[in-house]
Scaffold this motif. Sequence first.
Motif, PDB file in Angstrom:
ATOM      1  N   THR A 116     -20.129  50.389 -34.192  1.00  0.00           N
ATOM      2  CA  THR A 116     -20.533  51.122 -35.397  1.00  0.00           C
ATOM      3  C   THR A 116     -21.227  52.411 -34.977  1.00  0.00           C
ATOM      4  OG1 THR A 116     -20.915  49.030 -36.555  1.00  0.00           O
ATOM      5  CG2 THR A 116     -21.911  50.974 -37.512  1.00  0.00           C
ATOM      6  N   LYS A 117     -21.018  53.454 -35.792  1.00  0.00           N
ATOM      7  CA  LYS A 117     -21.771  54.686 -35.576  1.00  0.00           C
ATOM      8  C   LYS A 117     -21.984  55.335 -36.943  1.00  0.00           C
ATOM      9  CE  LYS A 117     -18.415  58.419 -34.961  1.00  0.00           C
ATOM     10  NZ  LYS A 117     -18.158  59.622 -34.194  1.00  0.00           N
ATOM     11  N   VAL A 118     -22.959  56.218 -36.972  1.00  0.00           N
ATOM     12  CA  VAL A 118     -23.263  56.967 -38.192  1.00  0.00           C
ATOM     13  C   VAL A 118     -22.433  58.246 -38.185  1.00  0.00           C
ATOM     14  CG1 VAL A 118     -25.086  58.189 -39.444  1.00  0.00           C
ATOM     15  CG2 VAL A 118     -25.587  56.013 -38.315  1.00  0.00           C
ATOM     16  N   TYR A 119     -21.966  58.635 -39.353  1.00  0.00           N
ATOM     17  CA  TYR A 119     -21.184  59.859 -39.493  1.00  0.00           C
ATOM     18  C   TYR A 119     -21.893  61.017 -38.783  1.00  0.00           C
ATOM     19  CZ  TYR A 119     -19.205  64.048 -41.619  1.00  0.00           C
ATOM     20  OH  TYR A 119     -18.634  65.280 -41.815  1.00  0.00           O
ATOM     21  N   GLY A 120     -21.146  61.756 -37.968  1.00  0.00           N
ATOM     22  CA  GLY A 120     -21.708  62.900 -37.247  1.00  0.00           C
ATOM     23  C   GLY A 120     -22.263  62.573 -35.880  1.00  0.00           C
ATOM     24  N   ALA A 121     -22.488  61.299 -35.583  1.00  0.00           N
ATOM     25  CA  ALA A 121     -23.035  60.904 -34.268  1.00  0.00           C
ATOM     26  C   ALA A 121     -21.906  60.811 -33.238  1.00  0.00           C
ATOM     27  CB  ALA A 121     -23.760  59.571 -34.393  1.00  0.00           C
ATOM     28  N   SER A 122     -22.288  60.785 -31.972  1.00  0.00           N
ATOM     29  CA  SER A 122     -21.311  60.595 -30.897  1.00  0.00           C
ATOM     30  C   SER A 122     -20.789  59.159 -30.917  1.00  0.00           C
ATOM     31  CB  SER A 122     -21.957  60.864 -29.541  1.00  0.00           C
ATOM     32  OG  SER A 122     -22.409  62.195 -29.470  1.00  0.00           O
ATOM     33  N   ASP A 123     -19.566  58.993 -30.434  1.00  0.00           N
ATOM     34  CA  ASP A 123     -18.997  57.636 -30.346  1.00  0.00           C
ATOM     35  C   ASP A 123     -19.791  56.792 -29.356  1.00  0.00           C
ATOM     36  OD1 ASP A 123     -16.983  58.294 -32.122  1.00  0.00           O
ATOM     37  OD2 ASP A 123     -15.353  58.012 -30.688  1.00  0.00           O
ATOM     38  N   PRO A 124     -19.993  55.516 -29.666  1.00  0.00           N
ATOM     39  CA  PRO A 124     -20.602  54.621 -28.685  1.00  0.00           C
ATOM     40  C   PRO A 124     -19.571  54.298 -27.596  1.00  0.00           C
ATOM     41  CG  PRO A 124     -19.913  53.378 -30.607  1.00  0.00           C
ATOM     42  CD  PRO A 124     -19.649  54.833 -30.916  1.00  0.00           C
ATOM     43  N   ASP A 125     -20.028  53.766 -26.478  1.00  0.00           N
ATOM     44  CA  ASP A 125     -19.089  53.307 -25.445  1.00  0.00           C
ATOM     45  C   ASP A 125     -18.237  52.185 -26.028  1.00  0.00           C
ATOM     46  OD1 ASP A 125     -20.050  55.063 -23.534  1.00  0.00           O
ATOM     47  OD2 ASP A 125     -21.487  53.606 -22.709  1.00  0.00           O
ATOM     48  N   LEU A 126     -16.933  52.264 -25.799  1.00  0.00           N
ATOM     49  CA  LEU A 126     -16.027  51.205 -26.258  1.00  0.00           C
ATOM     50  C   LEU A 126     -15.948  50.160 -25.149  1.00  0.00           C
ATOM     51  CD1 LEU A 126     -13.198  53.397 -27.851  1.00  0.00           C
ATOM     52  CD2 LEU A 126     -15.196  52.361 -28.966  1.00  0.00           C
ATOM     53  N   THR A 127     -16.392  48.962 -25.474  1.00  0.00           N
ATOM     54  CA  THR A 127     -16.497  47.910 -24.461  1.00  0.00           C
ATOM     55  C   THR A 127     -15.558  46.746 -24.801  1.00  0.00           C
ATOM     56  OG1 THR A 127     -18.357  46.897 -25.611  1.00  0.00           O
ATOM     57  CG2 THR A 127     -18.873  48.517 -23.885  1.00  0.00           C
ATOM     58  N   TYR A 128     -15.382  45.867 -23.832  1.00  0.00           N
ATOM     59  CA  TYR A 128     -14.467  44.730 -23.967  1.00  0.00           C
ATOM     60  C   TYR A 128     -14.948  43.608 -23.063  1.00  0.00           C
ATOM     61  CZ  TYR A 128     -12.929  46.735 -19.565  1.00  0.00           C
ATOM     62  OH  TYR A 128     -12.908  47.240 -18.297  1.00  0.00           O
ATOM     63  N   SER A 129     -14.355  42.442 -23.259  1.00  0.00           N
ATOM     64  CA  SER A 129     -14.621  41.312 -22.377  1.00  0.00           C
ATOM     65  C   SER A 129     -13.316  40.554 -22.147  1.00  0.00           C
ATOM     66  CB  SER A 129     -15.693  40.390 -22.955  1.00  0.00           C
ATOM     67  OG  SER A 129     -15.275  39.902 -24.210  1.00  0.00           O
ATOM     68  N   VAL A 130     -13.250  39.849 -21.033  1.00  0.00           N
ATOM     69  CA  VAL A 130     -12.099  38.986 -20.744  1.00  0.00           C
ATOM     70  C   VAL A 130     -12.393  37.651 -21.417  1.00  0.00           C
ATOM     71  CG1 VAL A 130     -10.773  37.820 -18.941  1.00  0.00           C
ATOM     72  CG2 VAL A 130     -11.607  40.162 -18.574  1.00  0.00           C
ATOM     73  N   THR A 131     -11.575  37.294 -22.402  1.00  0.00           N
ATOM     74  CA  THR A 131     -11.839  36.080 -23.191  1.00  0.00           C
ATOM     75  C   THR A 131     -10.903  34.929 -22.840  1.00  0.00           C
ATOM     76  OG1 THR A 131     -10.484  37.002 -24.961  1.00  0.00           O
ATOM     77  CG2 THR A 131     -12.886  37.294 -25.134  1.00  0.00           C
ATOM     78  N   SER A 132      -9.919  35.174 -21.993  1.00  0.00           N
ATOM     79  CA  SER A 132      -9.029  34.111 -21.523  1.00  0.00           C
ATOM     80  C   SER A 132      -8.454  34.534 -20.178  1.00  0.00           C
ATOM     81  CB  SER A 132      -7.898  33.882 -22.534  1.00  0.00           C
ATOM     82  OG  SER A 132      -6.982  32.924 -22.052  1.00  0.00           O
ATOM     83  N   GLY A 133      -8.418  33.593 -19.248  1.00  0.00           N
ATOM     84  CA  GLY A 133      -7.939  33.907 -17.904  1.00  0.00           C
ATOM     85  C   GLY A 133      -9.070  34.377 -17.017  1.00  0.00           C
ATOM     86  N   THR A 134      -8.770  34.561 -15.741  1.00  0.00           N
ATOM     87  CA  THR A 134      -9.783  34.963 -14.765  1.00  0.00           C
ATOM     88  C   THR A 134      -9.251  36.107 -13.925  1.00  0.00           C
ATOM     89  OG1 THR A 134     -10.550  32.669 -14.638  1.00  0.00           O
ATOM     90  CG2 THR A 134     -11.230  34.139 -12.868  1.00  0.00           C
ATOM     91  N   VAL A 135     -10.076  37.115 -13.752  1.00  0.00           N
ATOM     92  CA  VAL A 135      -9.725  38.243 -12.902  1.00  0.00           C
ATOM     93  C   VAL A 135     -10.142  37.904 -11.470  1.00  0.00           C
ATOM     94  CG1 VAL A 135     -10.120  40.696 -12.446  1.00  0.00           C
ATOM     95  CG2 VAL A 135      -9.997  39.867 -14.808  1.00  0.00           C
ATOM     96  N   LYS A 136      -9.214  38.083 -10.536  1.00  0.00           N
ATOM     97  CA  LYS A 136      -9.483  37.791  -9.126  1.00  0.00           C
ATOM     98  C   LYS A 136     -10.607  38.680  -8.623  1.00  0.00           C
ATOM     99  CE  LYS A 136      -7.290  37.943  -4.592  1.00  0.00           C
ATOM    100  NZ  LYS A 136      -6.082  38.302  -3.848  1.00  0.00           N
ATOM    101  N   SER A 137     -11.498  38.093  -7.842  1.00  0.00           N
ATOM    102  CA  SER A 137     -12.591  38.845  -7.244  1.00  0.00           C
ATOM    103  C   SER A 137     -12.031  40.020  -6.448  1.00  0.00           C
ATOM    104  CB  SER A 137     -13.401  37.929  -6.329  1.00  0.00           C
ATOM    105  OG  SER A 137     -14.415  38.647  -5.678  1.00  0.00           O
ATOM    106  N   GLY A 138     -12.569  41.195  -6.684  1.00  0.00           N
ATOM    107  CA  GLY A 138     -12.106  42.389  -6.000  1.00  0.00           C
ATOM    108  C   GLY A 138     -11.115  43.208  -6.807  1.00  0.00           C
ATOM    109  N   ASP A 139     -10.492  42.606  -7.832  1.00  0.00           N
ATOM    110  CA  ASP A 139      -9.591  43.355  -8.714  1.00  0.00           C
ATOM    111  C   ASP A 139     -10.423  43.986  -9.828  1.00  0.00           C
ATOM    112  OD1 ASP A 139      -7.484  42.533  -7.191  1.00  0.00           O
ATOM    113  OD2 ASP A 139      -6.669  41.119  -8.639  1.00  0.00           O
ATOM    114  N   ASN A 140     -10.154  45.237 -10.138  1.00  0.00           N
ATOM    115  CA  ASN A 140     -10.938  45.955 -11.133  1.00  0.00           C
ATOM    116  C   ASN A 140     -10.049  46.633 -12.161  1.00  0.00           C
ATOM    117  OD1 ASN A 140     -13.603  45.576  -9.884  1.00  0.00           O
ATOM    118  ND2 ASN A 140     -12.744  46.799  -8.233  1.00  0.00           N
TER     119      ASN A 140
END
Length: 190
Positions: A116-140
């Motif tokens: 959410t942001k207020v009209y005229g403000a800068s966009d917030p960082d768009l974030t995410y999460s991994v909700t299924s499966g596993t990312v191998k250590s070292g993979d980005n």
Amino acid sequence: QTLSVTCTPTNSNKYETVSKTVSIVVSARPITITADAKSKFYNGSDPSLTYQITSGSLVGSDAISGSLSRTTGENVGTYTINRNTIAINANYNITYVSANLTINALAITVTAAAKTKVYGASDPDLTYSVTSGTVKSGDNFTGALSRATGENVGTRAISQGTLSLGSNYTITFVGADLTITTKAVTVTAD
């Protein structure tokens, strides 16, 4: 090998014995061993590499020994299954038929966080999460999420944009919305 044979006639009127030396050629028994095709997902353990006897058989207590191996590599693709140390004694002539181990892309689900942001403000960082499966250590992850354009009050869909983990993963993306709310202003009369 050499074999001596003595023949005695069945006619009792003949008293001759015939002796003859003959050579017998013993060839190696043909046998075909065929590797079983296998598969796994990226970052998973290798399955057991197995085979079948597809032509010929074991005689008596003769047994096949050793193990198969595969071409090295851990990324998505196909890798040849090799004979490696599979063997049997010298009485056999082995024909080996290879197969492939296929490494498939690992499925993961990435879910965007609602923002959410207020009209005229800068966009917030768009974030995410991994909700299924596993990312191998070292993979980005590389890249970033994006949102539908527009600055007026309302909702804008957040999409996957350029977010990626490369060819070893298949991403299912669950979007969310960026909500732009009204901006409060204070008006003071003179």
